[in-house]
Design a protein around this motif. Structure first.
Motif, short mmCIF file in Angstrom:
data_model
loop_
_atom_site.label_atom_id
_atom_site.label_comp_id
_atom_site.label_asym_id
_atom_site.label_seq_id
_atom_site.Cartn_x
_atom_site.Cartn_y
_atom_site.Cartn_z
N CYS A 24 0.82 -1.21 0.00
CA CYS A 24 0.00 0.00 0.00
C CYS A 24 0.86 1.26 0.00
CB CYS A 24 -0.94 0.00 1.19
SG CYS A 24 -2.29 -1.21 1.06
N ALA A 25 2.08 1.15 0.48
CA ALA A 25 2.99 2.29 0.42
C ALA A 25 3.37 2.62 -1.01
CB ALA A 25 4.23 2.00 1.26
N ARG A 26 3.24 1.62 -1.91
CA ARG A 26 3.57 1.83 -3.32
C ARG A 26 2.35 2.17 -4.17
NH1 ARG A 26 5.91 -3.21 -2.21
NH2 ARG A 26 4.48 -4.26 -3.66
N ASP A 27 1.16 1.96 -3.62
CA ASP A 27 -0.06 2.10 -4.42
C ASP A 27 -1.16 2.66 -3.53
OD1 ASP A 27 -2.37 1.81 -5.94
OD2 ASP A 27 -1.76 -0.12 -6.78
N ALA A 28 -1.52 3.92 -3.74
CA ALA A 28 -2.49 4.58 -2.88
C ALA A 28 -3.91 4.06 -3.06
CB ALA A 28 -2.47 6.09 -3.14
N VAL A 29 -4.19 3.39 -4.17
CA VAL A 29 -5.53 2.88 -4.43
C VAL A 29 -5.71 1.48 -3.84
CG1 VAL A 29 -7.21 2.31 -6.25
CG2 VAL A 29 -5.71 4.28 -6.51
N LEU A 30 -4.62 0.75 -3.67
CA LEU A 30 -4.69 -0.65 -3.24
C LEU A 30 -5.49 -0.85 -1.95
CD1 LEU A 30 -3.92 -3.60 -3.58
CD2 LEU A 30 -1.75 -3.11 -2.42
N PRO A 31 -5.35 0.00 -0.92
CA PRO A 31 -6.11 -0.26 0.31
C PRO A 31 -7.62 -0.37 0.07
CG PRO A 31 -4.48 1.45 0.69
CD PRO A 31 -4.49 1.18 -0.78
N TYR A 32 -8.12 0.39 -0.90
CA TYR A 32 -9.55 0.41 -1.15
C TYR A 32 -9.98 -0.77 -2.04
CZ TYR A 32 -8.64 4.95 0.76
OH TYR A 32 -8.23 5.96 1.60
N GLU A 33 -9.05 -1.28 -2.83
CA GLU A 33 -9.34 -2.46 -3.64
C GLU A 33 -9.22 -3.75 -2.84
OE1 GLU A 33 -6.64 -2.17 -6.92
OE2 GLU A 33 -8.01 -0.95 -8.11
N ALA A 34 -8.32 -3.77 -1.89
CA ALA A 34 -8.03 -5.00 -1.15
C ALA A 34 -8.82 -5.12 0.14
CB ALA A 34 -6.53 -5.06 -0.83
N ALA A 35 -9.52 -4.05 0.53
CA ALA A 35 -10.10 -4.00 1.88
C ALA A 35 -11.08 -5.13 2.16
CB ALA A 35 -10.79 -2.64 2.09
N ASP A 36 -11.96 -5.44 1.22
CA ASP A 36 -12.98 -6.45 1.50
C ASP A 36 -12.37 -7.83 1.69
OD1 ASP A 36 -15.55 -4.94 1.28
OD2 ASP A 36 -14.77 -4.49 -0.69
N ASP A 37 -11.43 -8.21 0.81
CA ASP A 37 -10.78 -9.52 0.96
C ASP A 37 -9.96 -9.56 2.24
OD1 ASP A 37 -11.53 -10.98 -1.49
OD2 ASP A 37 -10.47 -9.38 -2.51
N TYR A 38 -9.34 -8.44 2.58
CA TYR A 38 -8.53 -8.41 3.80
C TYR A 38 -9.40 -8.58 5.04
CZ TYR A 38 -5.36 -6.79 7.43
OH TYR A 38 -4.62 -6.69 8.57
N LEU A 39 -10.50 -7.85 5.11
CA LEU A 39 -11.39 -8.02 6.26
C LEU A 39 -11.86 -9.47 6.37
CD1 LEU A 39 -14.11 -5.72 7.66
CD2 LEU A 39 -14.75 -8.06 7.05
N ARG A 40 -12.19 -10.06 5.25
CA ARG A 40 -12.67 -11.45 5.27
C ARG A 40 -11.59 -12.39 5.80
NH1 ARG A 40 -17.86 -13.63 5.04
NH2 ARG A 40 -17.66 -15.81 4.44
#
Length: 583
Positions: free
Chosen positions: A507-523
């Motif tokens: 996420c430090a390399r990609d500012a959009v990644l946290p919002y794309e990965a959030a659902d899978d990460y929470l799961r």
């Protein structure tokens, strides 16, 4: 089909045996009389009230539902009488302070009570669902005059409360709210604007309704920092009707027993709660409490669906079950068929595992408020901050999806109203949306909390659960990852820790990644927590009985393997972080 019936023995086992709630509460010193015996008695009486008074009104809440005539809402038959019995018996005041007219009992008891209430009659329960949040908000931020006038009535439940946030153009982005609060010479304010999706905004259950309203004072800056919070009652202290008008009640997919109102504030008189421009901070006291309640709604509705499906599967006969001995009969109860058994065991596993997480969170809320040690209070607050969004999202998603799978047990009968299961499916869907959508919960977890400290707090929490899982040195057969005896609990928690570290770096390399990965990460985090919850159950004496062993096996075989898929998705996203957008 029979109405929902609470099973207090299940809660008592999870609270007092699995989670050792008696010891945890005793350590606070805040509940000297609330030993396991008293808490058990309260749960038993709560179960009786829910089963005998609230549950029988479930169907009538769906049809005819609520009616709006001449600006006044009439709730379904029996709702008003049931609510009057509820507050007069003292149930809303369980966890409120004695000096405010409350009983001073642990919040975890209120959590269990509202889980049962939601399971028994979600529409009816929407009315008192915001009481404790409104109580905490006013207690912490209200002036002495407001607290004197309104706090005891809210604590007791004699008056109900609302949370007026959403506007037609401002849903998740509350900073867009435009409702105005115009100051008057006498220190009061005139509120002008429209709020939508207001649960219980108008009804006949109580003699007054206390509206907590987000609004913007003249000259306030744009965005969320310009919002203040105001208290505007339906009836003013002199008995006059305030300028709060119910324009309509929404025709909804479900929850017909709960009036969801469009409220127009026509120079409604209100008083500021807290400091100017800090309305969201004051309101978040309500929202955080509400999110735990909503998670428990999902768990309770899933339990209600499971009870119906389980009862139906024991009675309905269809064809001979695979492996059954041939005899005179040509049909068996469908509960003997593997396809039905699988549904019931998997959903039972979700109910029990999520309950452990929800009750642990409720206990942490009590510890955060009452524990004498500052470090322990801080740890409890950290648990609640990190686990609440996971719990809200997982509990409500499973509440809807699991209820739909329980409907499958009924076949075509589940799709008609006669059996009542379709109402549960409809009623449960909204919980994935309100009090912060599940997508917002995922963003809150990853983008706002995990990334804020480089994942340190969540890593510490997961490491603590790993230590707890290994504290007895046992490997439980029901939770083994493979024949070699690797502990699935430890492996899943480690997977979540490793993935967190990789995501923080990516996420430090990609500012959009946290919002794309959030659902899978929470799961993924949720599945790791579920594994820990079942580890706690499995190592508790008495959990080897079929009641617990069968859902434990279903969780191991059919639920926890999903974590591998989530980890693989996140690993690919981390590997590709920034590459596509840079190209």
């Amino acid at each position: 089909m029979a109405d929902y019936l609470p099973q207090p023995a299940d809660q008592q086992f999870l609270l007092f045996d699995v989670l050792q709630a008696g010891d945890a509460l005793a350590a606070t010193g805040a509940f000297p009389e609330a030993d396991a015996g008293l808490l058990t008695q309260v749960l038993d009486e709560a179960g009786k009230f829910v089963g005998e008074v609230v549950a029988p009104l479930h169907r009538v809440g769906d049809a005819p539902g609520c009616r709006l005539e001449n600006g006044r809402v009439t709730t379904p038959p029996g709702f008003r009488e049931a609510y009057r019995a509820f507050w007069q018996a003292g149930w809303p005041a369980l966890a409120c302070a004695p000096e405010d007219g409350g009983q001073g009992l642990p919040w975890v008891l209120e959590g269990v009570l509202y889980e049962w209430l939601s399971a028994a009659n979600h529409g009816w329960t929407m009315a008192p669902g915001l009481l404790h949040g409104a109580y905490e908000c006013l207690k912490h931020h209200g002036s002495d005059a407001l607290k004197q006038a309104y706090l005891p009535k809210i604590a007791s439940g004699e008056w109900l409360a609302t949370m007026c946030l959403t506007e037609p153009h401002a849903g998740s982005d509350l900073g867009l709210a435009r409702t105005q609060a115009v100051p008057q010479a006498d220190g009061r304010f005139h509120l002008r604007g429209t709020k939508i999706f207001i649960s219980g905004g108008e009804h006949d259950l109580t003699d007054n309704i206390v509206h907590l309203v987000l609004a913007r004072e003249p000259g306030a800056p744009p965005g969320p920092k310009g919002l203040s919070l105001f208290l505007a009652p339906k009836f003013l202290p002199d008995g006059a009707r305030n300028g709060v008008v119910c324009e309509r009640i929404e025709e909804k997919m479900g929850l017909h027993g709960s009036p969801t109102c469009v409220l127009r504030f026509d120079d409604a008189i209100g008083w500021r709660v807290g400091e100017p421009g800090r309305g969201l901070g004051a309101m978040f006291v309500m929202m955080n409490a509400a999110r735990v309640h909503v998670a428990l709604q999902g768990i309770g509705l899933l339990d209600a669906a499971w009870q119906k499906a389980h009862a139906y599967a024991q009675e309905r006969t269809q064809m001979r079950a695979p492996g059954a001995a041939r005899g005179e009969g040509a049909a068996d109860p469908i509960i003997r068929h593997p396809a039905v058994r699988r549904i019931l065991d998997v959903e039972r596993g979700w109910i029990d595992g999520l309950r452990v997480l929800a009750y642990r969170t409720a206990l942490e809320l009590d510890l955060a408020k009452h524990h004498p040690d500052a470090a322990r209070r801080q740890a409890a607050q950290q648990w609640c901050a990190l686990v609440t969004p996971v719990l809200k999202a997982m509990g409500t998603e499973q509440g809807f999806g699991g209820a739909s799978r329980c409907l499958q047990v009924f076949g075509g009968h589940g799709y008609v109203k006669e059996w009542g299961i379709e109402q549960i499916v409809r009623d449960s869907r909204v919980a994935m949306i309100y009090e912060g959508t599940n997508e917002i919960q995922a963003i809150d977890l990853l983008a706002r909390k995990v990334l804020a400290d480089g994942g340190a707090a969540l890593d510490a929490l997961l490491a603590g659960l790993q230590a707890d899982a290994g504290s007895d040195g046992a490997t439980h057969a029901l939770l083994q990852a493979d024949a070699g005896g690797d502990d699935a609990t430890h492996a899943l928690l480690q997977s979540a820790r490793d993935t967190t570290a990789a995501l923080v770096a990516a996420c430090a390399r990609d500012a959009v990644l946290p919002y794309e990965a959030a659902d899978d990460y929470l799961r993924l985090v949720g599945l790791a927590l579920l594994a820990w919850a079942w580890h706690r159950i499995a190592r508790t004496p008495g959990a080897q009985a079929p009641r617990w062993a069968e859902p434990a096996a279903a969780v191991r075989l059919r639920v926890l393997p999903e974590a591998g898929m989530r980890q693989a998705i996140l690993a690919r996203q981390c590997a590709a972080a920034g590459a596509a957008r840079a190209a």
